[in-house]
Scaffold this motif. Structure first.
Motif: not given
Length: 294
Positions: A1-27
């Motif tokens: 998840m950490f690397l997905a945020v690094v690659t995507a550049g935002s929590l919402s984009a990382a969420g789309r990449l991982l198919d997770l809600p942004p709030m779950q990524v943030s938590r």
């Protein structure tokens, strides 16, 4: 998840990449920071950026995830199975002609695999961009990256049969001076090897362009003699719409197709299965004299 945020550049984009809600990524990110006792990202409402501690974690996180993928692939009942996102870059023409046609069979054989392909003729920083693989057709600069030679890809000069009927076929370097040439602006002088020495040959450019596609199209229309690499014009050689030209006193510069990876260790299964498919395709496209161990 950490690397997905690094690659995507935002929590919402990382969420789309991982198919997770942004709030779950943030938590989950907050939980990781609490566990490590450091802040990994500077956050704004629209983007995130790495802290110094986050920068330190990136190579360790990459090694951990690659090691896990390698272990799962080695222990899987289907050892050749590949999954995840294959992030790669390739030159535009080579990517369109060689890489893209491979994807249908590859994705059908590996249903859990996805591909993120950047077609670009610029040299991409694969470590900085978080890529698994780069395909390059150029002399390689020294680096700490791992390079695997896939196939020969020499430069070739060629013309349409219609042009050769009208103007004749050159047989020496000097003969080229009497012909119309089509020049790629990135290579204004043609690299040729004369008696073992590489030299840059000036030619009379009647057409000059920045596009490999345009050079090839102009040559097919009979506008002049051109120079590209072997794999750029292989389909036209096969159909006879372009003919290779051999000179008696010079040969073209010998280039290769290289596969560049960030590290030799923990190569993900998705990279291995793609390179196997690519090698098979390249082997099938060589002329008989090139079909030898590389």
């Amino acid at each position: 998840m950490f690397l997905a945020v690094v690659t995507a550049g935002s929590l919402s984009a990382a969420g789309r990449l991982l198919d997770l809600p942004p709030m779950q990524v943030s938590r989950r990110l907050a939980a990781l920071e609490d566990e490590l006792g450091v802040r990994l990202f500077h956050r704004t409402t629209r983007s995130v950026s790495l802290t110094a501690e986050g920068e330190t974690l990136v190579p360790y996180a990459t090694t951990m995830t690659e090691a896990e993928e390698s272990a799962r692939g080695a222990l899987s009942s289907s050892g050749a199975a590949a999954s995840g996102v294959l992030r790669m870059t390739a030159p535009s023409v080579f990517g369109q002609f060689v890489v893209v046609p491979l994807l249908a069979d590859l994705l059908q054989s590996h249903p859990d695999l996805r591909v993120d392909l950047d077609l670009s003729d610029r040299v991409v920083d694969i470590v900085g961009q978080g890529l698994d693989l780069a395909l390059r057709v150029a002399p390689l600069a020294d680096s700490e990256l791992v390079a695997r030679r896939m196939a020969a890809n020499p430069r070739v000069i060629f013309a349409a049969p219609s042009y050769l009927r009208r103007h004749g076929r050159p047989s020496t370097l000097a003969d080229l001076q009497a012909h119309d040439c089509i020049v790629l602006q990135a290579v204004p002088r043609w690299p040729v090897v004369v008696q073992g020495e590489l030299k840059r040959q000036r030619v009379a450019a009647r057409v000059s362009t920045t596009s490999v596609d345009a050079v090839r199209a102009a040559a097919v229309q009979g506008l002049g003699i051109a120079m590209l690499t072997y794999w750029d014009v292989l389909p036209q050689f096969a159909t006879g719409s372009l003919e290779p030209i051999e000179l008696q006193d010079a040969v073209m510069e010998d280039l290769s197709i290289w596969a560049i990876t960030p590290t030799r260790r923990y190569t993900p299964a998705r990279v291995k299965v793609f390179l196997d498919a690519l090698q098979t395709r390249l082997d099938s496209g060589r002329s008989p004299k090139e079909r030898r161990p590389l």
